[in-house]
Design an enzyme around this catalytic site. Structure first.
Site, mmCIF file in Angstrom:
data_model
loop_
_atom_site.group_PDB
_atom_site.id
_atom_site.type_symbol
_atom_site.label_atom_id
_atom_site.label_comp_id
_atom_site.label_asym_id
_atom_site.label_seq_id
_atom_site.Cartn_x
_atom_site.Cartn_y
_atom_site.Cartn_z
ATOM 1 N N HIS A 140 74.697 43.218 -3.639
ATOM 2 C CA HIS A 140 74.735 41.611 -4.264
ATOM 3 C C HIS A 140 73.453 40.934 -4.148
ATOM 4 C CE1 HIS A 140 78.351 38.705 -4.363
ATOM 5 N NE2 HIS A 140 77.334 38.204 -5.132
ATOM 6 N N GLU A 162 83.820 41.543 1.100
ATOM 7 C CA GLU A 162 82.416 41.656 1.520
ATOM 8 C C GLU A 162 82.341 41.030 2.893
ATOM 9 O OE1 GLU A 162 79.402 40.360 -1.254
ATOM 10 O OE2 GLU A 162 80.679 40.675 -3.086
ATOM 11 N N ARG A 171 82.102 38.279 -10.139
ATOM 12 C CA ARG A 171 82.747 37.872 -8.784
ATOM 13 C C ARG A 171 83.719 39.285 -8.804
ATOM 14 N NH1 ARG A 171 79.368 35.480 -7.580
ATOM 15 N NH2 ARG A 171 79.231 33.266 -7.020
#
Length: 243
Positions: A202, A183, A154
């Site tokens: 991602h 994001e 994360r």
């Protein structure tokens, strides 16, 4: 009231992310990104330059978070001969992660010793109040080997500001990022253009549609049938711990 939430637990996801980690380490060590840029620039002389690199069995890799994905990653790294250090949130015995982890540390109190000898730092920790900013402030000054951070956990484990400071001060050598503090990533973020940052969108866990149908849909259906039958669910999120 928190609702019931489950996460993917099948081995396929763990293996995909472990392959991403190994691939990025090999790519960085062998300088393939630099070689590709020389190709784009048609730099014939530079393109033929041999790049000195370390093999995987010369590296110490620190894995932050030793859940299913972390242990699979440690196992794969160990299979290539890496020395693997582990950091976990809650205390556990070293025997619980053997033979894939050579040394184990716990929580913030063990972080300084964990960082000392790592050539790479692989973050696989979830986002919880205990992990927010864990690599922030000046904690990375204790990483004496100037490691490369590979973040597939994360993004809030370190702020962009702290990451930039660590890069500019030379506390870390580079960063490979698949997750981010914000994001989508702002257009004015330094990450887009920094020469020692590699970004992926991602997708370290992602694969083709066949994989999604076989793993994700199958696991959901099994869990849904268990839910209807009043049976225990796999991968149920603990709202107290945050994962």
């Amino acid at each position: 009231m928190p609702f019931i939430l489950t996460r993917i637990t099948r081995d396929g996801l763990s293996r995909l992310m472990a392959k991403y980690v190994v691939g990025q380490i090999v790519c960085h060590e062998r300088g393939w990104m630099d070689t590709h840029m020389k190709q784009i620039k048609k730099d014939c002389i530079g393109w033929h330059t041999f790049h000195s690199f370390r093999s995987l069995d010369q590296l110490t890799v620190g894995v932050m978070g030793l859940g299913k994905i972390g242990l699979t990653t440690a196992k794969v790294l160990k299979g290539f001969g890496c020395r693997v250090h582990g950091l976990v949130r809650t205390p556990r015995s070293h025997s619980s992660v053997e033979p894939f982890v050579d040394q184990l540390w716990h929580g913030r109190e063990g972080l300084a010793d964990f960082l000392k000898d790592c050539d790479y730092l692989v973050n696989l920790m979830p986002s919880t109040p205990l992990t927010h900013g864990l690599l922030g402030d000046e904690v990375l000054t204790g990483a004496s080997r100037r490691p490369v951070i590979v973040n597939v956990g994360r993004g809030d484990i370190i702020t962009e500001a702290d990451l930039l400071k660590a890069l500019e001060q030379g506390w870390i050598f580079a960063a490979v990022l698949d997750c981010y503090e914000k994001e989508p990533i702002p257009e004015d973020s330094f990450l887009w253009t920094h020469p020692r940052v590699v970004m992926t969108p991602h997708n370290s866990y992602n694969n083709n549609e066949d994989y999604k149908r076989h793993h994700i849909q199958t696991e959901f259906i099994v869990n849904f049938e268990n839910f209807l039958a009043g049976q225990p669910l796999t991968g149920e999120v603990d709202w107290q711990t945050g994962y």
